[in-house]
Design a protein around this motif. Structure first.
Motif, short mmCIF file in Angstrom:
data_model
loop_
_atom_site.label_atom_id
_atom_site.label_comp_id
_atom_site.label_asym_id
_atom_site.label_seq_id
_atom_site.Cartn_x
_atom_site.Cartn_y
_atom_site.Cartn_z
N LEU A 168 5.75 0.16 6.49
CA LEU A 168 5.42 0.26 5.07
C LEU A 168 6.52 1.03 4.35
O LEU A 168 6.86 2.16 4.75
CB LEU A 168 4.08 0.97 4.90
N ALA A 169 7.11 0.42 3.33
CA ALA A 169 8.20 1.06 2.58
C ALA A 169 8.07 0.68 1.11
O ALA A 169 8.16 -0.49 0.76
CB ALA A 169 9.55 0.60 3.13
N PRO A 179 6.08 -3.15 -3.36
CA PRO A 179 5.57 -3.67 -2.08
C PRO A 179 4.07 -3.40 -1.91
O PRO A 179 3.37 -4.16 -1.23
CB PRO A 179 6.40 -2.92 -1.03
N GLY A 180 3.59 -2.32 -2.55
CA GLY A 180 2.16 -2.04 -2.51
C GLY A 180 1.36 -2.99 -3.39
O GLY A 180 0.29 -3.47 -3.01
N TRP A 216 -8.20 -3.61 -3.11
CA TRP A 216 -7.56 -2.30 -2.95
C TRP A 216 -8.06 -1.60 -1.68
O TRP A 216 -7.25 -1.08 -0.90
CB TRP A 216 -7.86 -1.41 -4.15
N THR A 217 -9.35 -1.57 -1.48
CA THR A 217 -9.88 -0.83 -0.33
C THR A 217 -9.51 -1.52 0.99
O THR A 217 -9.29 -0.85 2.00
CB THR A 217 -11.41 -0.68 -0.43
N LEU A 377 1.25 3.51 -5.76
CA LEU A 377 1.79 4.71 -5.13
C LEU A 377 0.72 5.81 -5.05
O LEU A 377 0.56 6.48 -4.02
CB LEU A 377 3.00 5.21 -5.93
N ARG A 378 -0.01 6.00 -6.14
CA ARG A 378 -1.02 7.06 -6.19
C ARG A 378 -2.20 6.76 -5.27
O ARG A 378 -2.74 7.66 -4.61
CB ARG A 378 -1.50 7.26 -7.63
N PHE A 379 -2.60 5.50 -5.22
CA PHE A 379 -3.72 5.13 -4.36
C PHE A 379 -3.39 5.36 -2.89
O PHE A 379 -4.23 5.84 -2.12
CB PHE A 379 -4.10 3.66 -4.57
#
Length: 413
Positions: A168-169, A179-180, A216-217, A377-379
């Motif tokens: 993961l990057a 990428p997220g 998301w989850t 990023l925050r999640f």
């Protein structure tokens, strides 16, 4: 003067005339018949290849000089140029969302007659603000899970449940986080189907919808969101080569959710990388249909000049060198038959009957896209704060309800 002296004089005169002819030839070659300014996001080796294989042949054929500017902060550069009243003649941008915004403001020129729309699935070059305003010059396939060639696909699905198996990057300069967002988008596409995905990507489905929340989850559970050490490494790792350098972010991981461009990277070349469709590893993915996320670089014209029109024609010409995969069906399939994997990717990007959907963040209005990147990023760092993240995104969607959302992002034509 002796015979030898006369001979030397004649030789010197001939050399001088030859030199003068060479200089004159060089000067003649530099007499351009026009120029065109071009802004893109290719820099470094990508820029060198673009200049050598695409722009220089154009310059030789048309005697039009291309003044190219490559920037990793392309969005900011373009916004500043437009605000100053000095936009480039042509721009090549990743994805249609930002271009749709400029088209809605009347900043883009129609491309009528500059390329054949029948060469593309309509989702690649749709009609926006009353005309077609962009044409794809490069395409990439997403919804791919890369794994070592020696690893059976059945084993891929099993180890995908272990967050430690995922490379993961998320670092990408001004666009860090994409990428997220690719992950969230792909999970939603595979779990809820393309119709729901399209409603969401075009601003007609709330971020607080249950299907979006589940995406998301699901992503968080797959990659270990909230694991402090793992998240810190992922946030600092550059997406372009997380396997390289003196302190690589990824070492023993065997899976990576990434687009087709990684196939030529050193790591995946070394392990003879292959890919599986993302639905093979996503819990709750629909098995009754197959849809793929796609991305692409799109050329648009901000100033209607002879040079700009000639350059758009050149970029859309199936005879122009391809920088990677293409969405142009007029390009011979033989271009991509070097190996079975390349042919398979090409067929997915261009075949009729295959459902393809734009990377949603690339298709959203810029403000929505940027907020989505930040939320990813925050999640990853604080998954328990997902309700707050989704509420912020939903507020942003409501605030930009009248922005230039695309009418559609999916198609199989």
């Amino acid at each position: 003067m002796g015979g030898r002296g006369r001979a030397y004089t004649i030789v010197a005169l001939c050399l001088a005339l030859l030199a003068a002819g060479v200089v004159a030839g060089v000067e003649w070659a530099r007499r351009w018949e026009g120029s065109v300014t071009l802004l893109g996001n290719w820099t470094g080796g990508d820029e060198d290849r673009f200049r050598r294989e695409v722009l220089e042949p154009f310059e030789r054929e048309h005697r039009i000089r291309v003044v190219y500017q490559g920037s990793s902060a392309e969005s900011q550069v373009l916004a500043a140029d437009v605000e100053a009243g000095t936009p480039p003649d042509v721009v090549v941008m990743p994805g249609p969302g930002e271009l749709a915004a400029y088209a809605g403001q009347g900043r883009l020129e129609p491309l009528d007659g500059l390329f054949d729309p029948d060469h593309y699935d309509p989702m690649w070059a749709p009609e926006v603000a009353g005309a077609v305003h962009w044409v794809p010059v490069k395409a990439d396939l997403k919804s791919m899970v890369w794994h070592p060639g020696a690893l059976p696909e059945a084993e891929v699905a099993r180890i995908a449940r272990d967050p430690g198996e995922w490379c993961l990057a998320l670092e990408s300069g001004a666009t860090s986080g994409w990428p997220g967002t690719d992950w969230v988008e792909d999970v939603l596409l595979q779990q809820a189907g393309w119709e729901t995905y399209q409603k969401w990507a075009t601003g007609r489905l709330p971020w607080t919808d249950g299907a979006v929340r589940k995406a998301w989850t699901t992503w968080g559970a797959l990659v270990g969101a909230g694991d402090r050490q793992r998240v810190q490494r992922a946030l600092l790792a550059n997406y372009a080569d997380p396997w390289g350098g003196s302190d690589p972010a990824c070492v023993k991981e065997r899976l990576e959710h990434q687009a087709s461009f990684v196939r030529s990277g050193a790591h995946w070349m070394a392990v003879r990388g292959r890919y599986a469709h993302a639905k093979a590893v996503i819990p709750g993915a629909r098995r009754d249909a197959t849809a793929w996320e796609v991305a692409g670089d799109l050329a648009a014209m901000l100033r209607d000049t002879p040079g700009a029109r000639a350059l758009i024609r050149h970029l859309a010409d199936p005879g122009t060198a391809q920088l990677g995969f293409t969405a142009n069906r007029a390009v011979p399939t033989a271009t991509y038959d070097a190996d079975p994997m390349t042919g398979r990717v090409d067929a997915t990007l261009r075949a009729r009957g295959t459902m393809r959907c734009w990377d949603a963040s690339d298709a959203m209005p810029p403000a929505m896209r940027d907020a989505f990147h930040q939320a990813a990023l925050r999640f990853l760092a604080a998954p328990d704060e997902l309700p707050q993240r989704l509420a912020v995104l939903e507020e942003m969607r409501a605030r930009h309800r009248d922005a230039a959302w695309l009418p559609t992002v999916c198609g199989n034509g």
